[in-house]
Design a protein around this motif. Sequence first.
Motif, PDB file in Angstrom:
ATOM      1  N   THR A  99       0.859  -1.183   0.000  1.00 17.56           N
ATOM      2  CA  THR A  99       0.000   0.000   0.000  1.00 17.56           C
ATOM      3  C   THR A  99       0.895   1.233   0.000  1.00 17.56           C
ATOM      4  OG1 THR A  99      -1.721  -1.149   1.239  1.00 17.56           O
ATOM      5  CG2 THR A  99      -1.765   1.269   1.277  1.00 17.56           C
ATOM      6  N   PRO A 100       0.644   2.212  -0.870  1.00 15.48           N
ATOM      7  CA  PRO A 100       1.482   3.418  -0.858  1.00 15.48           C
ATOM      8  C   PRO A 100       1.515   4.061   0.518  1.00 15.48           C
ATOM      9  CG  PRO A 100       0.101   3.388  -2.818  1.00 15.48           C
ATOM     10  CD  PRO A 100      -0.367   2.254  -1.944  1.00 15.48           C
ATOM     11  N   ASP A 149      -3.124   3.924  -6.318  1.00 20.07           N
ATOM     12  CA  ASP A 149      -3.464   2.554  -5.972  1.00 20.07           C
ATOM     13  C   ASP A 149      -2.935   1.660  -7.086  1.00 20.07           C
ATOM     14  OD1 ASP A 149      -4.564   0.163  -5.218  1.00 20.07           O
ATOM     15  OD2 ASP A 149      -6.652   0.755  -5.551  1.00 20.07           O
ATOM     16  N   LEU A 150      -2.035   0.749  -6.752  1.00 22.77           N
ATOM     17  CA  LEU A 150      -1.468  -0.129  -7.777  1.00 22.77           C
ATOM     18  C   LEU A 150      -2.547  -0.896  -8.521  1.00 22.77           C
ATOM     19  CD1 LEU A 150       1.663  -1.570  -5.920  1.00 22.77           C
ATOM     20  CD2 LEU A 150       1.651   0.065  -7.811  1.00 22.77           C
ATOM     21  N   ALA A 151      -3.602  -1.287  -7.819  1.00 21.47           N
ATOM     22  CA  ALA A 151      -4.675  -2.045  -8.459  1.00 21.47           C
ATOM     23  C   ALA A 151      -5.427  -1.205  -9.495  1.00 21.47           C
ATOM     24  CB  ALA A 151      -5.646  -2.575  -7.405  1.00 21.47           C
ATOM     25  N   GLY A 152      -5.324   0.102  -9.388  1.00 23.30           N
ATOM     26  CA  GLY A 152      -6.017   0.975 -10.323  1.00 23.30           C
ATOM     27  C   GLY A 152      -5.250   1.302 -11.583  1.00 23.30           C
ATOM     28  N   LEU A 153      -4.026   0.795 -11.717  1.00 23.16           N
ATOM     29  CA  LEU A 153      -3.241   1.036 -12.933  1.00 23.16           C
ATOM     30  C   LEU A 153      -3.847   0.303 -14.119  1.00 23.16           C
ATOM     31  CD1 LEU A 153       0.382   0.677 -11.495  1.00 23.16           C
ATOM     32  CD2 LEU A 153      -0.895   2.792 -11.930  1.00 23.16           C
ATOM     33  N   ALA A 154      -3.570   0.788 -15.315  1.00 24.39           N
ATOM     34  CA  ALA A 154      -4.107   0.162 -16.528  1.00 24.39           C
ATOM     35  C   ALA A 154      -3.691  -1.303 -16.625  1.00 24.39           C
ATOM     36  CB  ALA A 154      -3.637   0.934 -17.761  1.00 24.39           C
ATOM     37  N   PRO A 213      17.108   7.915  -9.474  1.00 26.44           N
ATOM     38  CA  PRO A 213      16.351   7.082  -8.542  1.00 26.44           C
ATOM     39  C   PRO A 213      15.127   6.458  -9.206  1.00 26.44           C
ATOM     40  CG  PRO A 213      15.923   9.398  -8.132  1.00 26.44           C
ATOM     41  CD  PRO A 213      17.023   9.345  -9.154  1.00 26.44           C
ATOM     42  N   VAL A 214      14.717   5.310  -8.687  1.00 27.95           N
ATOM     43  CA  VAL A 214      13.490   4.650  -9.141  1.00 27.95           C
ATOM     44  C   VAL A 214      12.563   4.573  -7.928  1.00 27.95           C
ATOM     45  CG1 VAL A 214      12.476   2.613 -10.215  1.00 27.95           C
ATOM     46  CG2 VAL A 214      14.796   3.318 -10.834  1.00 27.95           C
ATOM     47  N   LEU A 215      11.738   5.592  -7.739  1.00 21.95           N
ATOM     48  CA  LEU A 215      10.860   5.684  -6.576  1.00 21.95           C
ATOM     49  C   LEU A 215       9.495   6.227  -6.995  1.00 21.95           C
ATOM     50  CD1 LEU A 215      13.368   7.314  -4.060  1.00 21.95           C
ATOM     51  CD2 LEU A 215      12.585   4.942  -4.010  1.00 21.95           C
ATOM     52  N   ASN A 216       8.444   5.615  -6.496  1.00 20.78           N
ATOM     53  CA  ASN A 216       7.073   6.053  -6.795  1.00 20.78           C
ATOM     54  C   ASN A 216       6.813   6.111  -8.295  1.00 20.78           C
ATOM     55  OD1 ASN A 216       6.690   6.402  -3.980  1.00 20.78           O
ATOM     56  ND2 ASN A 216       7.505   8.475  -4.087  1.00 20.78           N
ATOM     57  N   ALA A 217       7.513   5.262  -9.043  1.00 21.82           N
ATOM     58  CA  ALA A 217       7.430   5.315 -10.504  1.00 21.82           C
ATOM     59  C   ALA A 217       6.075   4.862 -11.028  1.00 21.82           C
ATOM     60  CB  ALA A 217       8.539   4.455 -11.118  1.00 21.82           C
ATOM     61  N   ALA A 218       5.323   4.137 -10.223  1.00 20.03           N
ATOM     62  CA  ALA A 218       4.008   3.669 -10.674  1.00 20.03           C
ATOM     63  C   ALA A 218       3.063   4.822 -10.954  1.00 20.03           C
ATOM     64  CB  ALA A 218       3.393   2.745  -9.622  1.00 20.03           C
ATOM     65  N   PHE A 219       3.293   5.954 -10.290  1.00 19.05           N
ATOM     66  CA  PHE A 219       2.347   7.068 -10.377  1.00 19.05           C
ATOM     67  C   PHE A 219       2.965   8.325 -10.999  1.00 19.05           C
ATOM     68  CE2 PHE A 219       1.251   4.732  -6.329  1.00 19.05           C
ATOM     69  CZ  PHE A 219       0.293   3.918  -6.935  1.00 19.05           C
TER      70      PHE A 219
END
Length: 401
Positions: A59-60, A67-72, A131-137
């Motif tokens: 969970t962020p 929300d990772l589950a909300g990604l395409a 850096p590779v951080l919070n890259a999902a969003f």
Amino acid sequence: EAMSTRGMMMIAVLVLLTAVAPACRDATQETPPTSKTALVLSTDPAELDRANPIVPLPTPPLGIEGDLAGLAEPPTPEKVRLGRWLFFDPRLSADDTVSCATCHRPENGFSEPTPVSTGVDGKKGNRKAPPVLNAAFDIEPHRFWDGRAASLEEQAIGPMVNPVEMSMPDHDLVVDKVRAIESYKPYFAEAFGDEAIDIERIGKALADYERTRFSGNSPWDRWQAEPDPEDAAIDVEAVIDFEGNVNLDELELVDGKNVSAQVKLGHYVFFEKALCNQCHLGPNFTDAQFHNLGVGWDPEANALKDQGRFDATGNDEDRGAFKTPTLREVASRAPYMHDGSVATLQEVVALYDRGGDANPWLSPKITKIGLTESESAALVAFMEALSGEGYQDAPPAVFPE
């Protein structure tokens, strides 16, 4: 003997070992020497599962929206588990010595404590690993300092065939190497439905692991979520004179539950006087755009040492422009800028305070600020207060054989 009964073996591989560098690390310091360690391999599913278990998607943390589950295409725990192995596996490189984690080190916020990256055979590039951080969003998909990759997947597989990084001749040979590791096949089947291995699946697994590396719940995030009662009396407008000058040193600030008075002052310097949030904006403190600060400009040669975004677009206005990095975990990854040429956060603040370094393509957003000594120190303290949690990790103890 106990290891052999579990079907395990040891193979010696060269990996880069380094201690976490202090924030004031000298940008000219040499890369630490290589050293031999052991990559522990196994064919035993139970041993592998214990070393790298499937875990629920994180969970962020506080301060990170999404929300990772909300990604395409949301990641799955199975893909993340596979990607974690691949991220730390040096066998994806030409000589089995360099993994993604060689440069993107967890202890440095998935960046590195050196001015530039070191690859196979000690070859050095001309840029530092971002850096590779919070890259999902991320609000924009561009990856690398120059934005040449359009997705995390494309970014993940790029270094594999870079001659100064992992140095594989082509992606087909990367796939061949992974296919030859028999014990990886069940985990590809678990993640993707069958045992087929191709570069797209390798990139997807790596990218999904990267998407789970969050940074939040920092002291600053906790202060924003729970301000101190005394903060209600803070009036920034009251310290702006008739000419528009902001005299933040006149603010009456007190130490609070989560941050000091100095951090609070740095917050107001960042948002109200220096206007750093023109580019370092949003929960991840980046606009994901490209700006020329003058870093890498050689006044004697009247030229840029690195063309930056221009190399990806060919647009003249992009010369010397580099992607705005997140400020999350910034205190752990000195030296700074795309080329590691700025040794400390204090020097970073000084660069911005003087309006960058003049060159024909300097961003119009970069102008002289006029910080006081206390405001400069407070700005550093504010950035240090962006150190949080959610990204920490270490290599799995055992890898597929």
